[in-house]
Design an enzyme around this catalytic site. Structure first.
Site: not given
Ligand code: 3H9
Length: 696
Positions: A406, A427, A439
């Protein structure tokens, strides 16, 4: 110029066929083509009936959304539907694929409707901040009754052909080419002596408790006004004549057309599609993707594995011990049972997914043949590097090596392998089989076809994939850290966490930041504060009152106590009285005199912090475009869709006023409220974030 509506005759039947790829939206040319086709068919004495159908993927997906906000062009859709309905010749709609919004309204303007078994219909305008504006709210209730029409229009859901038949929206289901089934139905009707059957001439819908329905829909909409407005339009179908009802619908439609919510929702509609359309990936082929490996079977790893299995990928998951293998298998099975219960998969598919498609093992060698691996282990650089070392040794050449970190540095992880060009960040957001955001974090050495493969995986899993660059927190968590800090500062200065949560849920957020922190676990923020402590700027204000609660072992929902107290069996929590004491103690230590905040000021500060950091993220290239920030916040952080995203919100609010507020706040805390240079530049040039989106 070629027309998108072709005219042909088949004996006594005229066919108006729409071909306006990709989804036969009702552009001006299509409306004109239909209107001309009706004129021609009516003028032809040999034509007894008219069939309207579409080529390609859909009958008609609705009004052309890209025309909204521009000056309207004739022929207008409501008049076109009325014109079709008023035809002295029988008109049949032959529907396949989707018939949505204005598409269904055209069909409701026809006298009869036949659809393929796989067809779907609906009036989804509320999702664009609108209501049906071409008679949908007046004709649908005359076919289904008021209650069913309210449900269909306020949810905007897609209704499958069998249910549409049951509800009386369509008259017949037939297998076969849409034009053929339309002609056959028209011939059948003619042979039975059927004539025009206008829906507008049918009796009005029954009365229901309109005020109670309006209130219930308004509450459910959490601030979104279009669904509740639709209730009033359907009410008109019950209480007014058809013509007056049409006028009322038009007035309400035009009112909504002028709202910010309409602008925000249409921004969301186009950009959730545009976000994965990256110029840099034009012509780049993704690598083959049939099987994936997942390292770690905790909540995140099991969620990723579930999402991949549901997308029909073969999954090999690695855990460290036999016990952990069983626990991971149980988590995945539990997730798939949920999908089975919701009818997303059949029992046979469930059996195949849990037995043939899934392997859970302790041995990395089982990954030797997978096409892509996602690592989802503990957030620690050394642990991650060890995992990537092992992957480097066993994975086949060309296998994509992804980390689900993260915030850790993907460049550093990539550099620890012998193939940094194969390494990427993917992500996911927890629970990964539910949350829509992915992401795709592109590191310095990541090869373009690896980026394309990340997006291809996102598409297979049904995600909204956003390209992000490498930095602490990428796009979403980096911006989150800043607006969370703005909220913390307001607590120190006198606003209660509960007032802040309420102000923000009233603004439209799914949850306020403090309720979210309790859900995520307060230990996460505590660990981050400790991690970042050595690099703090001396002027940085870091509230620490909540650390006192963490020190006592209270981490939010999972321990029953955080900003709120959670009682077993009860939904939600009640304010924790300890918080006010802890905040007061810190205020005393810092010499702060608490002051009152209005809800409007709370929202403004929170939003300004979000926009300012969003602008930095764009300026640094972490997000390529403002729309990438918008979609990240919308799909991963509960941002209200009807504002379109923080950058769209700022455009609507006016960038000059946002900048002016940031500069005003900077007088109290110059370190935190440094205006982003990009924001200043846009204001100076009189440009908006949307101008940057358009520039690509
Ligand atoms: C309305 O009808 C108002 C009326 O009541 C009154 C008027 C007076 N217009 O989603 P996809 C584009 S409001 C323009 O990727 P799928 C879309 O942007 C309208 N463009 O495919 C995309 O472009 P690109 C009510 C549209 O198979 C491409 O088509 N109707 C429209 O996953 C493919 O779309 C709706 O709200 C449009 N209406 O899904 C329906 N629709 O390739 C909205 C799509 O450049 N549309 N495009 O990115 C949908 O729900 C889905 O697009 C649909 C297809 C289910 C049709």
């Amino acid at each position: 110029m070629t027309t998108p509506v072709t005219y042909s005759t088949h004996g006594a039947i005229a066919v108006l066929r729409i071909d306006n790829p990709p989804v036969n939206a009702l552009s001006q040319a299509v409306r004109q083509g239909l209107s001309d086709g009706m004129d021609r068919a009516e003028a032809d004495a040999d034509v007894a009936a008219i069939v309207i159908c579409g080529g390609g993927r859909a009958f008609i997906a609705g009004a052309d959304i890209s025309e909204f906000g521009k000056p309207p062009m004739q022929p207008h859709l409501p008049e076109l539907c009325t014109r079709i309905e008023a035809s002295p010749k029988l008109v049949v709609a032959a529907m396949h694929g989707v018939s949505l919004g204005g598409g269904l309204e055209v069909a409701l303007g026809c006298h009869y409707r036949v659809a393929q078994p796989s067809a779907r219909v609906g009036l989804p305008e509320v999702h664009l901040g609108l209501i049906p504006g071409a008679g949908g709210t007046q004709r649908l209730p005359r076919l289904t009754g008021a209650e069913k029409a309210v449900e269909a229009i306020t949810t905007g859901r897609h209704i499958k052909a069998p249910e549409a038949l049951e509800l009386g929206i369509i008259d017949r289901i037939e297998d076969g080419d849409s034009q053929e089934i339309g002609i056959a139905y028209a011939q059948d009707l003619l042979s039975k002596g059927a004539g025009p059957r206008p829906v507008s001439a049918m009796p009005p819908a029954e009365a229901i408790d309109w005020d109670a329905t309006y209130d219930a829909v308004l509450k459910k909409g959490r601030g979104q006004i279009s669904p509740a407005t639709a209730v009033r339009a359907v009410q008109a179908a019950s209480e007014l004549s058809f013509d007056d009802g049409m006028t009322r619908e038009r007035d309400l439609f035009m009112e909504l057309m002028g709202t910010d919510q309409r602008k925000g929702l249409i921004h969301a509609f186009f950009n959730e599609r545009a976000v994965s359309n990256l110029p840099e990936l034009k012509g780049v082929e993704p690598r083959a993707l049939q099987s994936i490996g997942v390292i770690g079977g905790g909540t995140m790893g099991a969620g990723i594995a579930t999402a991949a299995l549901l997308a029909r990928l073969n999954v090999t998951l690695i855990e460290m011990t036999e016990e952990a293998v069983e626990a991971a298998r149980d988590r995945i099975t539990g997730n798939l049972q949920g999908a089975l219960k919701r009818g997303k998969i059949t029992q046979a598919q469930f059996d195949a997914l849990t037995t043939q498609a899934l392997t859970v093992a302790t041995n990395y060698d089982t990954l030797s043949d997978v096409d892509l691996v996602v690592e989802a282990v503990f957030e620690d650089m050394d642990v991650k590097k060890q995992v990537f070392g092992k992957l480097d040794a066993v994975c086949k050449p060309g296998c994509v090596l992804a980390t689900n970190t993260s915030y850790l540095d993907v460049n550093e992880i990539a550099a620890s392998t012998k193939r940094p060009d194969d390494v990427i960040g993917l992500h996911f957001f927890s629970p990964a089989h539910v949350m829509k955001l992915l992401e795709v974090v592109v590191a310095d050495a990541t090869a373009p076809d690896v980026v394309a493969t990340g997006f291809a995986l996102g598409k297979m899993l049904g995600k909204i994939s956003v390209r992000a660059g490498v930095c602490d927190g990428f796009i979403g968590n980096r911006i989150l850290a800043v607006y969370r800090t703005a909220a913390d500062h307001m607590v120190l200065d006198g606003a209660s966490p509960y007032q802040i949560d309420k102000a923000l849920t009233d603004f439209g957020f799914a949850m306020g930041p403090f309720a979210v922190a309790d859900l995520a676990g307060l230990d996460i923020g505590w660990a981050t504060r400790k991690r970042k402590a050595p690099d703090r700027h001396p002027e940085e204000r870091v509230p620490t009152y909540i650390d006192r609660l963490c020190e006592q072992g209270h981490f939010g929902q999972k321990t029953g106590e955080g900003y709120y107290i959670y009682e077993a069996g009860k939904r939600g929590g009640t304010p924790n009285p300890k918080i006010a004491e802890l905040v007061a103690a810190e205020q005393r230590d810092l010499g702060i005199t608490p002051r009152d905040f209005t809800d409007a000021e709370i929202v403004r500060r929170y939003m300004c912090a979000m926009v300012n950091e969003g602008a930095r993220v764009v300026e640094e290239g972490i997000a390529k475009r403002p729309l990438d920030v918008d979609m990240t916040l919308l799909f991963g952080y509960g941002f209200p869709r009807y504002w379109g995203g923080p950058m769209k919100w700022a455009d609507i609010a006016g960038l000059d006023s946002v900048l002016a507020d940031i500069e005003r706040f900077a007088k109290e805390d110059a370190w935190f409220w440094q205006p982003a240079p990009l924001l200043k530049q846009l204001v100076a040039e009189g440009r908006s974030f949307d101008d940057l989106n358009r520039a690509g």
